[in-house]
Design a protein around this motif. Structure first.
Motif, PDB file in Angstrom:
ATOM      1  N   PHE A  24       7.789   9.047   6.475  1.00  0.00           N
ATOM      2  CA  PHE A  24       6.507   9.338   7.128  1.00  0.00           C
ATOM      3  C   PHE A  24       6.495   8.979   8.618  1.00  0.00           C
ATOM      4  CE2 PHE A  24       2.042   8.449   8.172  1.00  0.00           C
ATOM      5  CZ  PHE A  24       1.474   9.641   7.784  1.00  0.00           C
ATOM      6  N   ALA A  25       6.755   7.711   8.917  1.00  0.00           N
ATOM      7  CA  ALA A  25       6.699   7.278  10.313  1.00  0.00           C
ATOM      8  C   ALA A  25       7.781   7.952  11.162  1.00  0.00           C
ATOM      9  CB  ALA A  25       6.776   5.768  10.408  1.00  0.00           C
ATOM     10  N   GLY A  61      11.778  12.232  -5.141  1.00  0.00           N
ATOM     11  CA  GLY A  61      10.619  13.106  -5.037  1.00  0.00           C
ATOM     12  C   GLY A  61       9.429  12.642  -5.871  1.00  0.00           C
ATOM     13  N   ASP A  62       9.632  11.594  -6.683  1.00  0.00           N
ATOM     14  CA  ASP A  62       8.524  11.104  -7.512  1.00  0.00           C
ATOM     15  C   ASP A  62       7.468  10.412  -6.660  1.00  0.00           C
ATOM     16  OD1 ASP A  62      10.051  11.980  -9.540  1.00  0.00           O
ATOM     17  OD2 ASP A  62      10.176  10.078 -10.629  1.00  0.00           O
ATOM     18  N   SER A  63       6.270  10.367  -7.206  1.00  0.00           N
ATOM     19  CA  SER A  63       5.198   9.668  -6.508  1.00  0.00           C
ATOM     20  C   SER A  63       5.522   8.184  -6.390  1.00  0.00           C
ATOM     21  CB  SER A  63       3.892   9.834  -7.286  1.00  0.00           C
ATOM     22  OG  SER A  63       2.937   8.921  -6.811  1.00  0.00           O
ATOM     23  N   SER A 113       0.860  -1.183   0.000  1.00  0.00           N
ATOM     24  CA  SER A 113       0.000   0.000   0.000  1.00  0.00           C
ATOM     25  C   SER A 113       0.891   1.225   0.000  1.00  0.00           C
ATOM     26  CB  SER A 113      -0.875   0.041   1.244  1.00  0.00           C
ATOM     27  OG  SER A 113      -1.793  -0.998   1.239  1.00  0.00           O
ATOM     28  N   PRO A 114       1.252   1.725  -1.187  1.00  0.00           N
ATOM     29  CA  PRO A 114       2.073   2.935  -1.174  1.00  0.00           C
ATOM     30  C   PRO A 114       1.265   4.078  -0.569  1.00  0.00           C
ATOM     31  CG  PRO A 114       1.265   2.464  -3.389  1.00  0.00           C
ATOM     32  CD  PRO A 114       0.892   1.291  -2.544  1.00  0.00           C
ATOM     33  N   PHE A 115       1.905   4.857   0.297  1.00  0.00           N
ATOM     34  CA  PHE A 115       1.233   6.047   0.802  1.00  0.00           C
ATOM     35  C   PHE A 115       1.146   7.040  -0.353  1.00  0.00           C
ATOM     36  CE2 PHE A 115       3.188   5.238   5.274  1.00  0.00           C
ATOM     37  CZ  PHE A 115       2.354   4.148   5.429  1.00  0.00           C
ATOM     38  N   PRO A 116       0.079   7.835  -0.414  1.00  0.00           N
ATOM     39  CA  PRO A 116      -0.087   8.769  -1.532  1.00  0.00           C
ATOM     40  C   PRO A 116       0.846   9.965  -1.400  1.00  0.00           C
ATOM     41  CG  PRO A 116      -1.904   9.007  -0.011  1.00  0.00           C
ATOM     42  CD  PRO A 116      -1.053   7.884   0.513  1.00  0.00           C
ATOM     43  N   MET A 117       2.130   9.702  -1.543  1.00  0.00           N
ATOM     44  CA  MET A 117       3.113  10.783  -1.415  1.00  0.00           C
ATOM     45  C   MET A 117       4.388  10.327  -2.126  1.00  0.00           C
ATOM     46  SD  MET A 117       3.700  10.160   2.675  1.00  0.00           S
ATOM     47  CE  MET A 117       2.026  10.130   3.212  1.00  0.00           C
ATOM     48  N   SER A 118       5.458  11.093  -2.023  1.00  0.00           N
ATOM     49  CA  SER A 118       6.676  10.753  -2.763  1.00  0.00           C
ATOM     50  C   SER A 118       7.360   9.526  -2.157  1.00  0.00           C
ATOM     51  CB  SER A 118       7.634  11.935  -2.740  1.00  0.00           C
ATOM     52  OG  SER A 118       8.139  12.110  -1.434  1.00  0.00           O
ATOM     53  N   THR A 173       3.596   5.804  -6.418  1.00  0.00           N
ATOM     54  CA  THR A 173       2.760   4.961  -7.275  1.00  0.00           C
ATOM     55  C   THR A 173       3.404   4.739  -8.641  1.00  0.00           C
ATOM     56  OG1 THR A 173       1.522   6.928  -7.873  1.00  0.00           O
ATOM     57  CG2 THR A 173       0.566   5.529  -6.194  1.00  0.00           C
ATOM     58  N   ARG A 182      10.123   1.032   4.329  1.00  0.00           N
ATOM     59  CA  ARG A 182       9.282   1.805   5.235  1.00  0.00           C
ATOM     60  C   ARG A 182       9.284   1.183   6.617  1.00  0.00           C
ATOM     61  NH1 ARG A 182       3.761   2.641   2.185  1.00  0.00           N
ATOM     62  NH2 ARG A 182       3.260   0.716   3.259  1.00  0.00           N
TER      63      ARG A 182
END
Ligand SMILES: Nc1ncnc2c1ncn2[C@@H]1O[C@H](COP(=O)(O)OP(=O)(O)OP(=O)(O)O)[C@@H](O)[C@H]1O
Ligand SMILES: [Mg+2]
Lengths: 280, 284
Positions: A131-132, A165-167, A119-124, A169, A183
């Motif tokens: 994130f965490a 920096g790319d998404s 589940s990629p987070f909707p961010m880079s 997804t 992650r």
């Protein structure tokens, strides 16, 4: 009691000795004792007892529905999300009982999980890993270091270092699964639980993850659920074989042994039937 | 060609014709409304005076609705500042935590969505006007906030519920607290839907007259003070259209045109936001 379980501790043999520094005897990281599990009133696991050694790969195999995912989700208490689900018995992790601990957040940091579907987070890509650590309040230097270290450890760094920096997804399935691993590594876990991490991947991506697991087992304790018996045989040091008890409709541990023993001289008839493909 | 095939084709084109025809019929009233608003509104709305001056007595040239544009902006702004954060948090809460309180909130929101806006106006009058003994922009803003709240709650709930469980689990498996996963991971993933919902609620509030009749009340003079009675575009339309004076009626059409244009801008903005967000949300 403790003498008995020491007696049962398997002789450990490395799957890929050339990749392991020393394949010596190791400590037990998780000690599962008379563990039962219930979804509301239906029992899903019955009286499991075995030990998961530290810095080794432990595979859990068995036919669909026998409770492999359920068992894995006991180890990091993800089952807390299911209303009215509860565990009985104990799982000792560094002396603390996972089943009764109240320090859930700390537990989940120390026992990370990689899911079947990433589940990629909707961010880079960078933010996925950062994130965490950021939410945990780490300073920016430490976060940056964690991103690079985790992506390197997950064997993804070289592929993404120029496009952090790319998404997220935009990554392929195999890369996404390694991103999930990165992650998870970012928060410094001790144990990594993987639930069929390669089931959606092609053979080459699968091989990459397998190499990565063996590499990671130098520093981390890995528990992997897999339907692929070749995979279990290739990567794991120990294997647990589970089966659904047809009379009581709940999962049981049939056999737990060093992988080569379990596959070459299974002690239980049912194990032999399963690994030779006679049922399941 | 077999007869059955010919028959099939004939029915198909007949059905297609019917669908297009009915769609056109449905669009006619919509088109007429837009056309009338533009044609009747343009004469008033093409004067600079219209946007910089305030109302003037009948017969005196140079009248405008600047005070109503600003009044609408202030009241809708305050309403959004209250309703959007509150609605988004309760919408997230409905999905993520559930329970008895959530069921009560869901029921209240459903009742409130269906409530006539004039009733909401009366309710706001009792709560925010009567105790202070005078009308105010603040009371109008709060009436609009009550109107917006259930829309924001329900659209947020819908958008958040669409986020796959895997995202939530991945966040929790990292040892993050539930509320942080809900607000900082799940909510941003649902942002396009949430933002669209908030913008549509704003658009609805901007177009409402009834809740303002006895709260914001209207004001013929310039004011930016929310403790004073305040005008709004729908109020101008409502009052001026009822007068017998052509110049005021024209002003009403002009105000209606400005409102329609504002709706258009809000709608375009929400589409743009969604498209921009989807770049990252991608294939979730
Ligand atoms: N959330 C749930 N609520 C109720 N029962 C559940 C739930 N999740 C799993 N079960 C039941 O528990 C049993 C074990 O499920 P589990 O997912 O652990 O099996 P598994 O060994 O991982 O299967 P698979 O190999 O197909 O992934 C099954 O009978 C399943 O129906
Ligand atoms: Mg499973």
């Amino acid at each position: 009691m403790s003498d008995l379980s020491a007696f049962r501790q398997p002789v450990v043999q490395a799957a890929r000795p050339e990749l392991r520094a020393v394949a010596g005897i190791s400590q037990n990281k998780l000690r599962i004792k008379e563990l039962s599990f219930y979804y509301d009133r239906t029992r899903a696991l019955k009286d499991l007892t075995f030990d998961i050694p530290e810095r080794r790969i432990t595979a859990i195999i068995g036919p669909s529905g026998c409770g492999k995912s359920t068992l894995l989700r006991v180890f990091n208490r993800m089952y807390d999300l299911v209303p009215r689900a509860r565990a009985q018995g104990s799982v000792l992790f560094e002396g603390e009982d996972i089943v009764t601990t109240r320090r859930l957040l700390e537990l989940r940091q120390r026992i990370g999980m990689v899911f079947q579907r990433p589940s990629p987070f909707p961010m880079s890509i960078r933010d996925n890993v950062a994130f965490a650590p950021r939410l945990l309040g780490w300073g920016s230097a430490r976060v940056k270091e964690a991103v690079a270290r985790s992506l390197q450890a997950a064997a993804l760094w070289d592929e993404v270092k120029d496009r952090l920096g790319d998404s997220a997804t935009s990554l392929s399935g195999g890369q996404l699964q390694r991103l999930s691993i990165a992650r998870c590594l970012a928060v410094n876990p001790e144990v990594i639980l993987m639930d069929e991490p390669c089931s959606a991947l092609d053979p080459i991506a699968t091989l990459k993850i397998e190499d990565l697991m063996v590499e990671l087992a130098r520093d981390y304790t890995i528990v992997i659920v897999t339907h692929n018996m070749q995979q279990a045989a290739r990567v794991s040091d120990n294997t647990a074989f589970m089966l659904m008890n047809q009379a009581e409709r709940c999962g049981e541990l049939i056999e737990f042994a060093p992988t080569h023993e379990l596959f070459n001289q299974p002690r239980d008839r049912r194990t032999e039937d399963y690994i030779t493909g006679r049922f399941g | 060609m077999p007869a059955r095939n010919v028959w099939r084709r004939a029915t198909s084109s007949l059905a297609r014709g019917a669908v297009y025809g009915l769609t056109a019929v449905a669009l006619i009233p919509l088109g007429l409304v837009l056309w009338h608003t533009v044609v009747n509104g343009l004469p008033a709305a093409t004067h600079v005076d219209f946007f910089v001056n305030v109302e003037r007595p009948v017969g005196i040239p140079g009248a405008g609705v600047a005070h109503a544009i600003v009044g609408s902006a202030i009241m809708v702004g305050i309403a959004s500042a209250v309703a959007v954060p509150l609605g988004v948090v309760s919408g997230v809460n409905l999905v993520e935590f559930g329970g008895g309180l959530a069921r009560a909130v869901r029921l209240a929101a459903d009742v409130l969505v269906g409530a006539p806006s004039i009733a909401i106006g009366l309710f706001a009058y009792v709560l925010f006007v009567a105790p202070f003994h005078h009308f105010s922009g603040m009371a109008g803003a709060l009436a609009l906030a009550i109107l917006m709240l259930p829309v924001v709650i329900r659209t947020t709930e819908g958008a958040v519920a669409l986020i796959p469980a895997g995202l939530r689990e991945s966040g929790l498996a990292l040892g993050l607290p539930r509320w942080r996963v809900a607000l900082q991971l799940v909510l941003p993933a649902a942002a396009p839907g949430v933002i669209t919902g908030a913008l549509l609620a704003m658009a609805r509030a901007a177009g409402e007259t009834a809740p303002l009749l006895f709260t914001g009340f209207g004001n013929r003079f310039w004011t930016v003070d929310p403790t004073q009675p305040m005008s709004a575009l729908p109020l101008i339309v409502f009052h001026d259209a009822l007068t017998p004076y052509p110049s005021l009626q024209q002003q009403a059409w002009g105000a209606a045109l400005v409102l329609v244009a504002a709706m258009l801008v809000i709608n375009l903005a929400s589409r743009w936001v969604v498209r921009r967000q989807q770049r990252f949300a991608g294939q979730l």
